[in-house]
Design an enzyme around this catalytic site. Structure first.
Site, PDB file in Angstrom:
ATOM      1  N   HIS A 207       0.810  -1.233   0.000  1.00 14.10           N
ATOM      2  CA  HIS A 207       0.000   0.000   0.000  1.00 14.10           C
ATOM      3  C   HIS A 207       0.836   1.272   0.000  1.00 14.10           C
ATOM      4  O   HIS A 207       0.288   2.360  -0.070  1.00 14.10           O
ATOM      5  CB  HIS A 207      -0.929   0.024   1.204  1.00 14.10           C
ATOM      6  CG  HIS A 207      -0.213   0.316   2.501  1.00 14.10           C
ATOM      7  ND1 HIS A 207       0.576  -0.606   3.129  1.00 14.10           N
ATOM      8  CD2 HIS A 207      -0.145   1.440   3.248  1.00 14.10           C
ATOM      9  CE1 HIS A 207       1.082  -0.064   4.213  1.00 14.10           C
ATOM     10  NE2 HIS A 207       0.674   1.172   4.318  1.00 14.10           N
TER      11      HIS A 207
HETATM   12  C1  UD1 Z   1      -2.182   5.384   6.139  1.00 14.38           C
HETATM   13  C2  UD1 Z   1      -0.897   5.810   6.823  1.00 14.38           C
HETATM   14  C3  UD1 Z   1       0.158   4.726   6.661  1.00 14.38           C
HETATM   15  C4  UD1 Z   1      -0.358   3.390   7.121  1.00 14.38           C
HETATM   16  C5  UD1 Z   1      -1.646   3.084   6.381  1.00 14.38           C
HETATM   17  C6  UD1 Z   1      -2.228   1.768   6.802  1.00 14.38           C
HETATM   18  C7  UD1 Z   1      -0.404   8.227   6.820  1.00 14.38           C
HETATM   19  C8  UD1 Z   1       0.451   9.258   6.210  1.00 14.38           C
HETATM   20  N1  UD1 Z   1      -0.350   7.012   6.222  1.00 14.38           N
HETATM   21  O1  UD1 Z   1      -1.921   5.302   4.736  1.00 14.38           O
HETATM   22  O2  UD1 Z   1       1.291   5.058   7.436  1.00 14.38           O
HETATM   23  O3  UD1 Z   1       0.599   2.400   6.859  1.00 14.38           O
HETATM   24  O4  UD1 Z   1      -2.584   4.134   6.657  1.00 14.38           O
HETATM   25  O5  UD1 Z   1      -3.402   1.505   6.099  1.00 14.38           O
HETATM   26  O6  UD1 Z   1      -1.087   8.483   7.783  1.00 14.38           O
HETATM   27  N2  UD1 Z   1      -9.359   4.837   2.003  1.00 14.38           N
HETATM   28  C9  UD1 Z   1     -10.566   4.192   1.996  1.00 14.38           C
HETATM   29  N3  UD1 Z   1     -11.129   3.863   3.203  1.00 14.38           N
HETATM   30  C10 UD1 Z   1     -10.546   4.147   4.388  1.00 14.38           C
HETATM   31  C11 UD1 Z   1      -9.318   4.808   4.382  1.00 14.38           C
HETATM   32  C12 UD1 Z   1      -8.738   5.139   3.184  1.00 14.38           C
HETATM   33  O7  UD1 Z   1     -11.138   3.915   0.954  1.00 14.38           O
HETATM   34  O8  UD1 Z   1     -11.115   3.803   5.442  1.00 14.38           O
HETATM   35  C13 UD1 Z   1      -8.713   5.144   0.699  1.00 14.38           C
HETATM   36  C14 UD1 Z   1      -8.958   6.536   0.236  1.00 14.38           C
HETATM   37  O9  UD1 Z   1      -9.083   6.507  -1.141  1.00 14.38           O
HETATM   38  C15 UD1 Z   1      -7.674   7.262   0.615  1.00 14.38           C
HETATM   39  C16 UD1 Z   1      -6.642   6.158   0.456  1.00 14.38           C
HETATM   40  O10 UD1 Z   1      -7.317   4.974   0.839  1.00 14.38           O
HETATM   41  O11 UD1 Z   1      -7.462   8.361  -0.197  1.00 14.38           O
HETATM   42  C17 UD1 Z   1      -5.433   6.371   1.322  1.00 14.38           C
HETATM   43  O12 UD1 Z   1      -5.817   6.549   2.691  1.00 14.38           O
HETATM   44  P1  UD1 Z   1      -4.931   7.439   3.688  1.00 14.38           P
HETATM   45  O13 UD1 Z   1      -5.472   7.358   5.056  1.00 14.38           O
HETATM   46  O14 UD1 Z   1      -4.718   8.763   3.076  1.00 14.38           O
HETATM   47  O15 UD1 Z   1      -3.520   6.769   3.644  1.00 14.38           O
HETATM   48  P2  UD1 Z   1      -3.090   5.235   3.691  1.00 14.38           P
HETATM   49  O16 UD1 Z   1      -2.461   4.921   2.372  1.00 14.38           O
HETATM   50  O17 UD1 Z   1      -4.197   4.362   4.170  1.00 14.38           O
END
Ligand code: UD1
Length: 366
Positions: A207
């Site tokens: 991821h």
């Molecule tokens: C975040 C953390 C990362 C951790 C990861 C575990 C930061 C900078 N990054 O990254 O350190 O390893 O979580 O998962 O805080 N999304 C969904 N549903 C959700 C959450 C996210 O669909 O419940 C999708 C959205 O499109 C979002 C993307 O995932 O834009 C990324 O989510 P985000 O929380 O920005 O970062 P992670 O890549 O999950």
């Protein structure tokens, strides 16, 4: 008077770190502890399922922040969290790990003059292109108490000018969760649900922006998987970020050519633990999974150029192998041919980290 401790979680890897600490704090009448969830992760499978599996109480406060660019997400958390802190006036705020919620809530805490404790402090990849590295560095600079999981953390923090008496080597709360849930996880039906046999499949998680946000890089990894799945099935519980990228890059046809690659929705904590524990080996770019595989004694190939968790390499089952197709195939084949790295559990990864943290908290003058 009781000390008011506000525990903060935001994203998936935070939940298993706060659960044992909340449970331990509850045993001490000196503390009134509350749980605040920023809502950085919000899906059923990214958040709710973990509360259930870990026996976490419903959050006392839920901020519903959701996804956004880093600046917007961090800013939104700060605005909402500040309002809560002004109203609740906790004596201490506890943040864990390295996600955006960690630094956002940490900054609010210190600006409000509230003591800040950082659990899982001191880890460094020395790669400042990782958003988590920036979150770790800054959170550690402003924390009053820094709880470290491995000795490298102390060296890093001392070099950065942190006073020694703020640093406490307590072990690893995520491993507290693992050890206390392993037996329950053994009952999970995930292997039969997915038609897998113990020790005869690989678990993959992916991821990191550095692996999935560039089409060329994601393709490197898919090319490696395409070879490995001919030898052994690969299970890939897919993170929403990676799922979005697969669609965006038009990789559907490529996936259809890989019958041995099984993509599933993200799994709950217990199912995932079972999947990890019974894997032949694990391919990952996660931080926490490098630690979990070390304790489970399962070989781990980390698809990154660095790790902030060096003890998993020096003592554990982890190998950091980069993210080029050739290296992933070569190292996977070695394991398939019986050459896998053996390791041992690092010092103090014994299920008692939360107890040690609470002991330190009891000794504090708030
Ligand atoms: C975040 C953390 C990362 C951790 C990861 C575990 C930061 C900078 N990054 O990254 O350190 O390893 O979580 O998962 O805080 N999304 C969904 N549903 C959700 C959450 C996210 O669909 O419940 C999708 C959205 O499109 C979002 C993307 O995932 O834009 C990324 O989510 P985000 O929380 O920005 O970062 P992670 O890549 O999950």
């Amino acid at each position: 008077m009781n000390q008011k401790i506000m525990n903060v979680v935001g994203a998936r890897p935070n939940f298993m770190k706060i659960a044992p600490l909340m449970a331990e704090l509850k045993k001490h009448s000196e503390f009134d502890s509350t749980l605040l969830h920023t809502g950085q992760h919000y899906d059923e499978v990214m958040s709710k399922l973990f509360f259930k599996d870990l026996g976490l109480p419903e959050p006392d406060i839920y901020l519903r922040i959701g996804s956004a660019n880093h600046g917007a997400q961090t800013g939104k958390i700060m605005i909402e969290f500040e309002t809560v802190v002004e109203k609740e006036k906790p004596d201490m705020i506890v943040v864990v790990g390295d996600v955006n919620s960690t630094i956002a809530c940490g900054l609010v805490a210190v600006k409000q003059g509230i003591k800040l404790a950082h659990v899982e402090a001191g880890l460094r990849s020395f790669d400042r292109t990782m958003p988590e590295e920036i979150n770790r560095l800054l959170t550690d600079q402003i924390s009053d108490l820094l709880f470290i999981t491995e000795k490298s953390g102390e060296e890093n923090l001392l070099k950065e000018g942190i006073e020694k008496d703020k640093i406490h080597f307590v072990g690893n709360v995520m491993i507290d969760s693992l050890l206390s849930h392993l037996e329950k996880a053994r009952d999970s039906k995930i292997l039969s649900d997915l038609n897998l046999k113990s020790g005869e499949y690989v678990t993959l998680t992916l991821h990191r922006p550095s692996n999935v946000d560039s089409k060329e890089q994601f393709l490197q990894i898919l090319n490696a998987l395409s070879e490995i799945q001919k030898e052994i099935p690969i299970v890939f519980p897919i993170h929403p970020r990676s799922k979005n990228r697969l669609n965006q890059f038009g990789f559907e046809d490529k996936l259809k050519e890989m019958p041995g690659l099984l993509i599933t929705e993200p799994l709950g904590y217990l199912d995932f633990l079972k999947l990890l524990a019974e894997s032949k080996f694990v391919l990952t770019d996660s931080g926490g999974i490098q630690e979990e595989t070390t304790v489970l004694g399962v070989p781990c190939l980390t698809l990154r150029d660095n790790t902030e968790r060096p003890v998993t390499v020096t003592q554990g089952t982890n190998l950091v192998i980069g993210n080029r197709a050739g290296s992933i195939i070569e190292k996977s084949n070695k394991i398939l041919n019986g050459e896998s790295k053996k390791g041992r559990s690092p010092d103090l990864w014994d299920g008692k980290a939360a107890k040690r943290i609470v002991q330190v908290l009891l000794e504090q003058n708030f």
